[in-house]
Design an enzyme around this catalytic site. Structure first.
Site, mmCIF file in Angstrom:
data_model
loop_
_atom_site.group_PDB
_atom_site.id
_atom_site.type_symbol
_atom_site.label_atom_id
_atom_site.label_comp_id
_atom_site.label_asym_id
_atom_site.label_seq_id
_atom_site.Cartn_x
_atom_site.Cartn_y
_atom_site.Cartn_z
ATOM 1 N N HIS A 18 -39.730 -20.349 -7.815
ATOM 2 C CA HIS A 18 -39.605 -19.550 -6.579
ATOM 3 C C HIS A 18 -38.175 -19.026 -6.409
ATOM 4 C CE1 HIS A 18 -42.900 -22.488 -5.072
ATOM 5 N NE2 HIS A 18 -43.488 -21.326 -5.277
ATOM 6 N N LYS A 42 -53.749 -25.904 2.797
ATOM 7 C CA LYS A 42 -53.578 -26.578 1.513
ATOM 8 C C LYS A 42 -53.219 -28.060 1.664
ATOM 9 C CE LYS A 42 -52.361 -22.982 -1.776
ATOM 10 N NZ LYS A 42 -51.274 -22.383 -2.562
ATOM 11 N N ARG A 92 -47.103 -15.968 -13.304
ATOM 12 C CA ARG A 92 -46.663 -16.868 -14.376
ATOM 13 C C ARG A 92 -47.476 -16.660 -15.632
ATOM 14 N NH1 ARG A 92 -47.375 -21.851 -10.502
ATOM 15 N NH2 ARG A 92 -49.211 -20.565 -10.224
ATOM 16 N N SER A 130 -45.858 -25.877 -7.940
ATOM 17 C CA SER A 130 -45.582 -26.957 -6.980
ATOM 18 C C SER A 130 -46.559 -28.111 -7.194
ATOM 19 C CB SER A 130 -45.694 -26.437 -5.547
ATOM 20 O OG SER A 130 -44.757 -25.432 -5.316
#
Ligand code: PNS
Length: 172
Positions: A18, A42, A92, A130
């Protein structure tokens, strides 16, 4: 006209991936707002306040044109409110593409003025997420290569706290 971009996410927690994306976006746009969603769909391990503090420590100190904010509700509504012209997202791998394309398409459908700009992650960060980092940290692995020091410390503390609470709840 000041060109503002928004880099949205849950950032639970912020990673070097990030940090790298926001720094690159800050070179392209006049201002970039790192916008943290307060919609906890989440089930984040860090509270909103903790996530904001970690972002502050890692992302905004060196760059004057990076700001942090919290948003709730639809991202496109937040874009209107702030006068931002672009959503920044990091890509990514191919596996990110479908989710990102869906989001970009829905946002475009909701507001035709909003563009999504994708920045390819550097190879060094292309496998960082993450979720993966939390998993490694939970099992006691070394995550110092993937996250800023403040985040590594916070993760260690978080899992220690969780472990203590688990032990306590099993005992009583
Ligand atoms: O990087 P993340 O955590 O997957 O980010 C997802 C985020 C926060 C960008 C996305 O869930 C979002 O935009 N939420 C706000 C609600 C919204 O606008 N939904 C419609 C587009 S999916």
């Amino acid at each position: 006209m000041t060109k503002i971009a928004v880099y949205p996410g849950s950032f639970d927690p912020v990673t070097y991936g990030h940090v790298h994306i926001i720094q690159r976006a800050a070179k392209i746009f006049d201002k970039v707002i790192m916008a943290v969603t307060d919609d906890n769909y989440k089930n984040t391990i860090f509270s909103l306040e903790e996530r904001l503090n970690l972002i502050k420590a890692c992302c905004t100190q060196k760059n004057k044109n990076i700001e942090i904010d919290v948003f709730n509700g639809l991202l496109v509504d937040y874009m209107e409110k702030t006068g931002a012209v672009a959503i920044i997202r990091g890509l990514r791998a191919v596996s990110d593409f479908e989710y990102e394309m869906q989001m970009a398409s829905i946002n475009k459908h909701l507001n035709r003025r909003v563009e999504t700009v994708f920045l390819m992650s550097d190879a060094e960060y292309s496998f960082i997420s993450s979720t993966m980092i939390k998993n490694v940290a939970r099992l006691g692995g070394d995550i110092s290569h993937f996250v800023p020091e403040e985040v590594a410390i916070a993760l260690k503390e978080k899992y220690k706290e969780k472990y203590i609470n688990k032990v306590k709840s099993n005992r009583y």
